[in-house]
Design an enzyme around this catalytic site. Structure first.
Site, PDB file in Angstrom:
ATOM      1  N   HIS A 142      -0.196  -1.623   8.207  1.00  0.00           N
ATOM      2  CA  HIS A 142       0.871  -2.161   7.369  1.00  0.00           C
ATOM      3  C   HIS A 142       0.673  -3.653   7.190  1.00  0.00           C
ATOM      4  CE1 HIS A 142       4.778  -2.694   5.618  1.00  0.00           C
ATOM      5  NE2 HIS A 142       5.080  -1.430   5.807  1.00  0.00           N
ATOM      6  N   ARG A 396     -10.619   5.646   2.159  1.00  0.00           N
ATOM      7  CA  ARG A 396     -10.019   5.387   0.848  1.00  0.00           C
ATOM      8  C   ARG A 396     -10.731   4.217   0.192  1.00  0.00           C
ATOM      9  NH1 ARG A 396      -4.244   3.401  -1.583  1.00  0.00           N
ATOM     10  NH2 ARG A 396      -4.370   1.809   0.031  1.00  0.00           N
ATOM     11  N   GLU A 506      -1.193   7.145  -9.051  1.00  0.00           N
ATOM     12  CA  GLU A 506      -0.183   6.238  -8.535  1.00  0.00           C
ATOM     13  C   GLU A 506       0.539   5.392  -9.567  1.00  0.00           C
ATOM     14  OE1 GLU A 506      -2.069   3.598  -5.692  1.00  0.00           O
ATOM     15  OE2 GLU A 506      -4.014   4.015  -6.574  1.00  0.00           O
ATOM     16  N   ASP A 543       3.073   2.389  -5.808  1.00  0.00           N
ATOM     17  CA  ASP A 543       2.628   1.754  -7.040  1.00  0.00           C
ATOM     18  C   ASP A 543       3.311   2.329  -8.270  1.00  0.00           C
ATOM     19  OD1 ASP A 543       0.401  -0.364  -6.762  1.00  0.00           O
ATOM     20  OD2 ASP A 543      -0.129   1.125  -5.272  1.00  0.00           O
ATOM     21  N   ARG A 581       4.095   8.168   0.900  1.00  0.00           N
ATOM     22  CA  ARG A 581       5.431   7.579   1.022  1.00  0.00           C
ATOM     23  C   ARG A 581       5.411   6.371   1.948  1.00  0.00           C
ATOM     24  NH1 ARG A 581       9.574  10.738  -0.839  1.00  0.00           N
ATOM     25  NH2 ARG A 581       9.155  12.952  -1.207  1.00  0.00           N
ATOM     26  N   ARG A 713       0.264  -6.288  -4.159  1.00  0.00           N
ATOM     27  CA  ARG A 713       0.417  -4.936  -3.638  1.00  0.00           C
ATOM     28  C   ARG A 713       1.891  -4.529  -3.644  1.00  0.00           C
ATOM     29  NH1 ARG A 713      -3.471  -2.243  -1.370  1.00  0.00           N
ATOM     30  NH2 ARG A 713      -5.485  -3.217  -1.053  1.00  0.00           N
TER      31      ARG A 713
END
Length: 881
Positions: A142, A396, A506, A543, A581, A713
């Site tokens: 995070h 990713r 997204e 997003d 989420r 972001r």
């Protein structure tokens, strides 16, 4: 829950908060003197009146806090920050305290659903749903995680103290516990809340492993024991020993989307660290089994394996113990770069499972189920849940990075620039190369550093045990070629197994195009063959909300899932929808049970795969019993969603959602994208620019340097708006949208949707939660102190929109009072507000002073105090992004 139970629970919570707060006060007095404590207490009392809309108290509080020196501000900020952390501990404990009648209990929800389902679901269908139950929790780092690991550990120990105090009856014992509480709070006060250095991706991964070591390692067998017992007691269903409905995945060290610090070397180190932690945990289990299982009787299979040994189980378990120890030594040497004679013995989960299962079966065959179903079964469950890797690592990467590789390669080969080709030409090229027997990448090609890193990642995947990896996620996937490109690069880099590749849809446009993209892929026989009957697709919540606003994003996510479920049925595929989420409403956050049951029918048939992010991992899995409750809640929701799915929305409801989506998106984008004053206002009215300086997560706050909101972001975008208590991304546009539908005569239909359609009910409930955390008065204070006069009208307009949004929701919910349906959450917010408000006021003043001093400021006390207020507001709101 009856009213008396709520009162009792709240009284107990308040008593624990008072206890922890009193000890904190004693700690502050001891460290800084009675005068400082008296000042803090005076601020607290005024803040309590201020939080009740007392204008005189608000003015007094603002003047008092603004008059403090930087040093005084730091102490006050730390005091209120620490108190909010202690309130979180008390509330966390209260949710799992023994003897509490808690309607939020995940176990209670699961038990009640299974009991209720017996009236409407056959035992055969229930058993099938249990057998197919799949919950895959994906832990992510995070970029706004605010708590240091050392403080998190102290918080866990304080929770243990509250539990011990609950169980204690001896006065002397209680005195000892109070002494331990005082010691831990003093340790926390005299520690630095804010880390000096940004964590590396490896640090973040180790933090994630720590959650497993301290909590989930114990929660998994505890959950399994309880659900097996309940099924045995209440139903005729008996699940096999190898039934394991949950697994764990990590993005920490694998998510390289916009994070230049995640390289193939980092991923390799994280994979090795994960295995090391697994071996260390299994070693403790197996050593205990060796010590305890001294049984002499066994079945013929075990006897054939160990010969005529007197204690057959110990022979097999000691060999397993030695193999685990050898593997741990090998991995230790690999991680430290030292040479070793140790061998990498345990590489696959089956090497752990087989000897343990052999012991289990032998004990059962020998009539010793009591022993078999003790620690040995717990260890087997851990093997099924965690395996040899502990957690699987997802990879990713942004689709642009794959395009960059292919463009550079095609230019080198002299066949054009891949990036400039049409989508049709890209697909033809990729499909042709996937079918070709010759290599595409020349041995003598020297790519750029960026391209080489992408190729190195694919080569790492190729040499890694597939069971140690999860799936490959393509962020910003827009076309079928984005998926085919990854498959080609995997093949070209020597990957001999079929790693699942998941497009991540997204943005609003990408969600709307998702059905077309997947259909285009599935039209190809070779692609369907690659899938082996299973398609992963990730739905982006953060997003899409940042792109289009609350209603538009939510409805696009719903419709995309609905369409993808239908496509999967058409092609007879198992569809696993992966939900990205976050913890906040603006990022798809909602109570788990409620959120899952608001999804389209059929969307959970492939199981649940969902991200758990940053501070939400602590709040939901940081303690063993919390983790059991969270897992139970997910299990109940998935079972209910599959066995008793929500209703299909009526066409009238779809039409209204289309209208809500269009209107709200127009208002949202009109402000965020099209208003030239918005970005300057946003950067003045929130600590967005200051967030980039904080040593929080390893990932930069922006995907690309420079630019405006579009490069920011989604997480820090929402984080910044939560700090000034506007929480704008979660509601902007909703008021105008609801008002227009009501003006057009749709009010009664909206009320019917709220009463009968879980999707819409959840939308409004999420807005209720948001509105209880907003504070227009504080948002106005940020404007008055920080925003240039010629931009303040924008803040006035936004606060007017917020007021209208609140009123529109109030008019539609039956009670006409926010969070009336959930008094526990309402009470929790009321407890916190008097402690969050001073932190907001301090933050405004600190931002003002910091900005006045400019970039040349070396005032470390000021900067630290600002960081503490940011951490404190985040702790008080119980989510950061």
């Amino acid at each position: 829950m009856n009213e008396q139970a709520v009162i009792s629970e709240q009284d107990q919570l308040k008593e624990n908060i008072r206890l922890l707060g009193r000890v904190l006060g004693q700690t502050i007095s001891s460290a800084h003197g009675d005068e400082v404590l008296e000042q803090v207490e005076a601020i607290r009392k005024i803040a309590h009146d201020s939080s009740n809309n007392d204008e005189k108290a608000r003015s007094e509080l603002t003047s008092l806090l603004s008059s403090l020196s930087n040093e005084q501000m730091l102490i006050v900020a730390r005091a209120f920050n620490q108190f909010l952390n202690l309130a979180n501990i008390a509330e966390q404990y209260q949710s799992i305290a023994p003897g509490q009648e808690n309607t939020h209990s995940g176990e209670r929800v699961l038990v009640e659903f299974i009991r209720r389902s017996k009236d409407s679901v056959s035992a055969k269908d229930l058993q099938k749903a249990l057998e197919e139950l799949s919950i895959e929790l994906v832990f992510t780092a995070h970029p706004t995680e605010v708590s240091r690991r050392t403080l998190i550990q102290k918080h866990q120990l304080l929770n243990d103290c509250l539990e011990a105090l609950d169980k204690s009856t001896e006065v002397e014992q209680q005195d000892d516990i109070h002494g331990r509480i005082a010691e831990l709070i003093a340790q926390a006060w005299h520690s630095d809340e804010i880390r000096e250095q940004r964590p590396t991706p490896v640090d973040e991964a180790k933090w994630g492993f720590g959650v497993i070591e301290q909590s989930l390692w114990f929660a998994v067998p505890k959950f399994m024991r309880r659900i097996h017992k309940f099924l045995n007691d209440e139903t005729d269903i008996t699940m096999p020993t190898d039934w394991m409905p949950m697994s764990f995945v990590s993005w920490m060290g694998g998510d390289r989307d916009g994070n230049p610090f995640v390289t193939h070397k980092v991923s390799d180190e994280v994979l090795a660290s994960s295995r090391w932690m697994a071996m260390d945990l299994y070693l403790h289990d197996v050593e205990q089994l060796c010590a305890e299982i001294s049984v002499v009787v066994c079945n013929d299979t075990l006897r054939a394996r160990v010969g005529d040994a007197t204690e057959p189980y110990r022979v097999l378990l000691r060999q397993l113990r030695d193999d685990i120890h050898e593997t741990r030594s090998y991995l230790s040497a690999k991680l430290t770069g030292e040479s070793t004679d140790a061998k990498d013995v345990i590489q696959h989960t089956e090497q752990l499972r087989e000897p343990l299962q052999l012991c289990y079966d032998s004990l059962v065959d020998s009539g010793l189920e009591l022993i078999a179903n003790g620690l040995l079964r717990d260890t087997l469950w851990r093997v099924h849940a965690f395996g040899a890797p502990l957690v699987k690592l997802d990879i990713r990467q942004d689709s642009e990075r794959h395009t960059e590789v292919l463009s550079e390669l095609t230019r080198y080969l002299g066949i054009g620039d891949y990036e400039q080709w049409s989508e049709s030409d890209k697909q033809n090229f990729l499909l042709s190369e996937l079918a070709s027997k010759r290599p595409l990448i020349p041995a003598d090609w020297q790519p750029s550093d960026n391209v080489q890193e992408v190729l190195n990642t694919f080569r790492l995947i190729a040499k890694t045990d597939p069971n140690a990896l999860g799936i490959y996620i393509i962020s910003m996937a827009r076309q079928a070629s984005d998926v085919l490109a990854v498959q080609l690069l995997l093949s070209e880099c020597g990957c001999t197994y079929r790693m699942p590749v998941a497009p991540l849809f997204e943005t609003l446009d990408d969600l709307n195009r998702s059905e077309h993209v997947i259909r285009k892929l599935l039209e190809n026989d070779a692609y369907r063959g690659y899938l082996h009957g299973k398609q992963y697709i990730m739905i982006g919540y953060s997003d899409s909300a940042k792109d289009a606003g609350f209603f538009a994003a939510g409805w696009a996510q719903y419709r995309a899932q609905e369409a993808l479920v239908n496509v999967a049925k058409e092609y007879d595929l198992q569809l696993i929808l992966f939900h990205g989420r976050g913890g906040t409403v603006g990022r798809g956050g909602a109570p788990a049970h409620q959120a899952l049951l608001s999804q389209p029918p059929g969307s959970l048939q492939g199981g649940l795969r969902v991200t758990e992010q940053g501070e939400m991992i602590r709040f939901k899995y940081g303690l063993t019993d919390l983790a059991v409750q969270s897992i139970s809640r997910f299990a109940a929701a998935v079972l209910e969603g599959n066995l008793l799915p929500p209703p299909e929305p009526k066409q009238e409801w779809r039409d209204i959602m289309d209208q809500l989506s269009d209107t709200s998106c127009e208002v949202y984008r009109g402000m965020v994208r099209e208003n030239p004053e918005f970005v300057p206002y946003f950067r003045a009215a929130t600590p967005e620019l200051e967030l980039g300086k904080l040593p929080l997560g390893s990932r930069p706050t922006k995907r690309k340097p420079g630019g405006g909101v579009e490069t920011l972001r989604a997480i820090p975008w929402i984080f910044a708006w939560s700090q000034n208590r506007m929480l704008l991304p979660a509601w902007l546009g909703t008021g105008e949208a609801l008002e227009k539908v009501r003006q057009d005569g749709g009010e009664q239909e909206l009320i019917t949707m709220f009463e009968q359609w879980p999707f819409f009910n959840t939308r409004l409930s999420m807005l209720e939660m948001v509105f209880t955390k907003t504070d227009p008065w504080l948002a106005r204070l940020y404007d008055e102190k920080l925003v240039p006069k010629d931009q303040r009208h924008l803040g006035e307009d936004l606060r007017s929109k917020l007021e209208n949004s609140v009123q529109q929701v109030l008019d539609l919910i039956p009670t006409h009072s926010l969070m009336d349906a959930d008094p526990q959450i309402h009470a929790s917010i009321n407890i916190r507000n008097p402690y969050i408000d001073p932190l907001n006021i301090l933050q405004v003043e600190l931002l003002l002073r910091s900005r006045e001093q400019g970039e040349q400021s070396k005032e470390t006390v000021l900067e630290k105090a600002l960081m503490v207020t940011i951490a404190g507001v985040a702790a008080g709101l119980r989510n950061t992004g």
